[in-house]
Design an enzyme around this catalytic site. Structure first.
Site, PDB file in Angstrom:
ATOM      1  CB  THR A  34      -1.019  -0.048   1.157  1.00 20.35           C
ATOM      2  OG1 THR A  34      -1.959   1.016   0.985  1.00 20.35           O
ATOM      3  CG2 THR A  34      -0.360   0.079   2.524  1.00 20.35           C
ATOM      4  CE  LYS A  62      -1.854   0.488  -3.485  1.00 18.19           C
ATOM      5  NZ  LYS A  62      -3.243   0.894  -3.648  1.00 18.19           N
ATOM      6  N   GLY A  84      -4.329  13.065  -8.393  1.00 18.17           N
ATOM      7  CA  GLY A  84      -3.219  12.178  -8.057  1.00 18.17           C
ATOM      8  C   GLY A  84      -2.712  11.409  -9.261  1.00 18.17           C
ATOM      9  N   GLY A  89      -0.126   8.708  -8.575  1.00 21.25           N
ATOM     10  CA  GLY A  89       0.754   7.706  -7.961  1.00 21.25           C
ATOM     11  C   GLY A  89       0.313   6.303  -8.325  1.00 21.25           C
ATOM     12  CB  ALA A 113      -3.820   4.554  -5.448  1.00 15.19           C
ATOM     13  CE1 TYR A 118      -8.557   1.709   3.456  1.00 15.72           C
ATOM     14  CE2 TYR A 118      -9.238   1.646   5.746  1.00 15.72           C
ATOM     15  CZ  TYR A 118      -8.333   1.329   4.760  1.00 15.72           C
ATOM     16  OH  TYR A 118      -7.198   0.637   5.078  1.00 15.72           O
ATOM     17  N   GLY A 146     -13.432   4.680   0.213  1.00 12.62           N
ATOM     18  CA  GLY A 146     -12.560   3.616  -0.283  1.00 12.62           C
ATOM     19  C   GLY A 146     -12.817   2.237   0.298  1.00 12.62           C
TER      20      GLY A 146
HETATM   21  P1  ATR Z   1      -0.072   5.394  -3.785  1.00 10.45           P
HETATM   22  O1  ATR Z   1       0.756   4.179  -4.055  1.00 10.45           O
HETATM   23  O2  ATR Z   1      -1.028   5.176  -2.634  1.00 10.45           O
HETATM   24  O3  ATR Z   1      -0.756   5.953  -4.968  1.00 10.45           O
HETATM   25  P2  ATR Z   1       1.931   7.410  -4.155  1.00 10.45           P
HETATM   26  O4  ATR Z   1       2.378   6.662  -5.375  1.00 10.45           O
HETATM   27  O5  ATR Z   1       2.980   7.944  -3.239  1.00 10.45           O
HETATM   28  O6  ATR Z   1       0.973   6.490  -3.281  1.00 10.45           O
HETATM   29  O7  ATR Z   1       0.969   8.603  -4.635  1.00 10.45           O
HETATM   30  C1  ATR Z   1       0.481   9.550  -3.743  1.00 10.45           C
HETATM   31  C2  ATR Z   1      -0.282  10.639  -4.497  1.00 10.45           C
HETATM   32  O8  ATR Z   1      -0.682  11.640  -3.544  1.00 10.45           O
HETATM   33  C3  ATR Z   1       0.556  11.364  -5.538  1.00 10.45           C
HETATM   34  O9  ATR Z   1      -0.273  11.793  -6.600  1.00 10.45           O
HETATM   35  C4  ATR Z   1       1.061  12.572  -4.746  1.00 10.45           C
HETATM   36  O10 ATR Z   1       1.430  13.686  -5.526  1.00 10.45           O
HETATM   37  P3  ATR Z   1       2.926  13.764  -6.183  1.00 10.45           P
HETATM   38  O11 ATR Z   1       2.886  12.881  -7.374  1.00 10.45           O
HETATM   39  O12 ATR Z   1       3.102  15.182  -6.491  1.00 10.45           O
HETATM   40  O13 ATR Z   1       3.878  13.282  -5.115  1.00 10.45           O
HETATM   41  C5  ATR Z   1      -0.156  12.916  -3.936  1.00 10.45           C
HETATM   42  N1  ATR Z   1       0.170  13.700  -2.743  1.00 10.45           N
HETATM   43  C6  ATR Z   1       0.717  13.240  -1.592  1.00 10.45           C
HETATM   44  N2  ATR Z   1       0.889  14.264  -0.719  1.00 10.45           N
HETATM   45  C7  ATR Z   1       0.443  15.380  -1.335  1.00 10.45           C
HETATM   46  C8  ATR Z   1       0.350  16.777  -0.982  1.00 10.45           C
HETATM   47  N3  ATR Z   1       0.747  17.196   0.227  1.00 10.45           N
HETATM   48  N4  ATR Z   1      -0.174  17.637  -1.877  1.00 10.45           N
HETATM   49  C9  ATR Z   1      -0.574  17.217  -3.094  1.00 10.45           C
HETATM   50  N5  ATR Z   1      -0.517  15.926  -3.506  1.00 10.45           N
HETATM   51  C10 ATR Z   1      -0.011  15.021  -2.644  1.00 10.45           C
END
Ligand code: ATR
Length: 288
Positions: free
Chosen positions: A69, A73, A134, A136, A138, A234, A255
């Site tokens: 998680t 991922k 987002g 990332g 997920a 969630y 979620g």
């Molecule tokens: P996951 O595997 O759960 O998707 P991840 O790959 O780290 O986790 O992705 C997290 C997402 O949350 C990304 O889109 C991240 O934005 P970045 O690509 O710019 O890193 C977003 N995210 C996390 N913290 C954030 C914040 N403080 N403001 C805006 N976006 C955030």
């Protein structure tokens, strides 16, 4: 966890960075208990610097498999021996199976997301327009699921534009019928894109503890009653994002259904047993 766990018990679990609030251990151990399986599902909180060692540890400790998680991922892929074809295309893995010392990566988020939308919300994805927050691991599963079901238009808004661009680059050639557009999170275009959208999905961690007052959408006035607003978070059950959407008259979903549906698919990969998703969801809602 089985009450009569013994030396033959098989270990499964979850690897993530901040997993104190994860419901996966509860979900899986309830299923194990119900079916009297000699399995035990454990949470493994792992720092990013230890991710490679933790994945190697799956082999060393003969762990049967794990969920992966936030935020690993995508990062986990380089430590695996094999990646199943669709997970490879998606570029994100949420499930690892240890097959006699060979670690294989899968993505069950795609089916989990589809079931939650199509079965629980009766949402028809084909020809719809969606805004995704987002880019990332997920987000990759969610976007892939929507593209597979023939979504017409996807607008990805992310803090780091490069990551959204990479998703567009990776997925466009597989799904030429759908349009993918990418924007910075604070882009002015957001209002216009939400006005046209049928669905909005938050895949970012904004709204998770400890900063539960965070939300990816800076202006709540953009929500409208014709939207289905989906938050992959969630815990809390209703993020600020969902509360604001609900106030504006939109339909909302958190979620939890996706967590359950992806979880039972992972469970099947480890045990060969597939519990009924809707029953598990009902049971988890009752005890949480
Ligand atoms: P996951 O595997 O759960 O998707 P991840 O790959 O780290 O986790 O992705 C997290 C997402 O949350 C990304 O889109 C991240 O934005 P970045 O690509 O710019 O890193 C977003 N995210 C996390 N913290 C954030 C914040 N403080 N403001 C805006 N976006 C955030």
């Amino acid at each position: 966890m089985n009450k009569e766990i013994n030396g033959k018990a098989k270990i499964i679990g979850i690897i993530g960075k901040d997993i104190e609030n994860s419901l996966s251990p509860l979900i899986h151990n309830q299923i194990i208990l119900k079916h009297s399986l000699n399995f035990c599902y454990l949470p493994f909180q792992v720092a990013e610097t230890n991710l490679g060692k933790a994945i190697q540890g799956i082999k060393a400790l003969n762990i049967k498999g794990v969920n992966i998680t936030f935020p690993y991922k995508e990062k986990v892929i380089k430590f695996l021996d094999k990646v199943e074809e669709s997970a490879h295309k998606i570029g994100a893995v949420n499930t690892i199976v240890n097959n006699k010392g060979i670690l294989i990566g899968y993505n069950t988020d795609v089916i989990g997301f589809k079931r939650s939308l199509q079965e629980d919300e009766e949402f028809v994805i084909k020809k719809k327009k969606v805004v995704i927050f987002g880019a990332g691991g997920a987000a990759r599963g969610v976007i892939y699921a929507l593209l597979e079901e023939g979504i017409e238009e996807i607008c990805i808004f992310n803090r780091t534009l490069e990551k959204a661009k990479k998703i567009k680059q990776d997925f466009s050639s597989f799904f030429p019928e759908s349009s993918i557009y990418v924007f910075l999170l604070e882009e002015e275009n957001l209002k216009n894109k939400i006005e046209r959208a049928h669905l909005i999905v938050n895949t970012t961690s904004l709204g998770m503890p400890p900063k539960i007052d965070n939300t990816p959408l800076s202006d709540e006035k953009f929500f409208h009653p014709d939207l289905l607003v989906y938050d992959l978070i969630y815990h809390p059950a209703k993020t600020l994002f969902l509360r604001q959407a609900e106030k504006a008259g939109a339909k909302i979903i958190n979620g939890l259904p996706m967590l359950v549906y992806q979880g039972i698919e992972s469970f099947y990969l480890w045990t060969g047993l597939k519990p009924e998703g809707k029953e598990v969801l009902k049971m988890i809602k009752r005890i949480t």
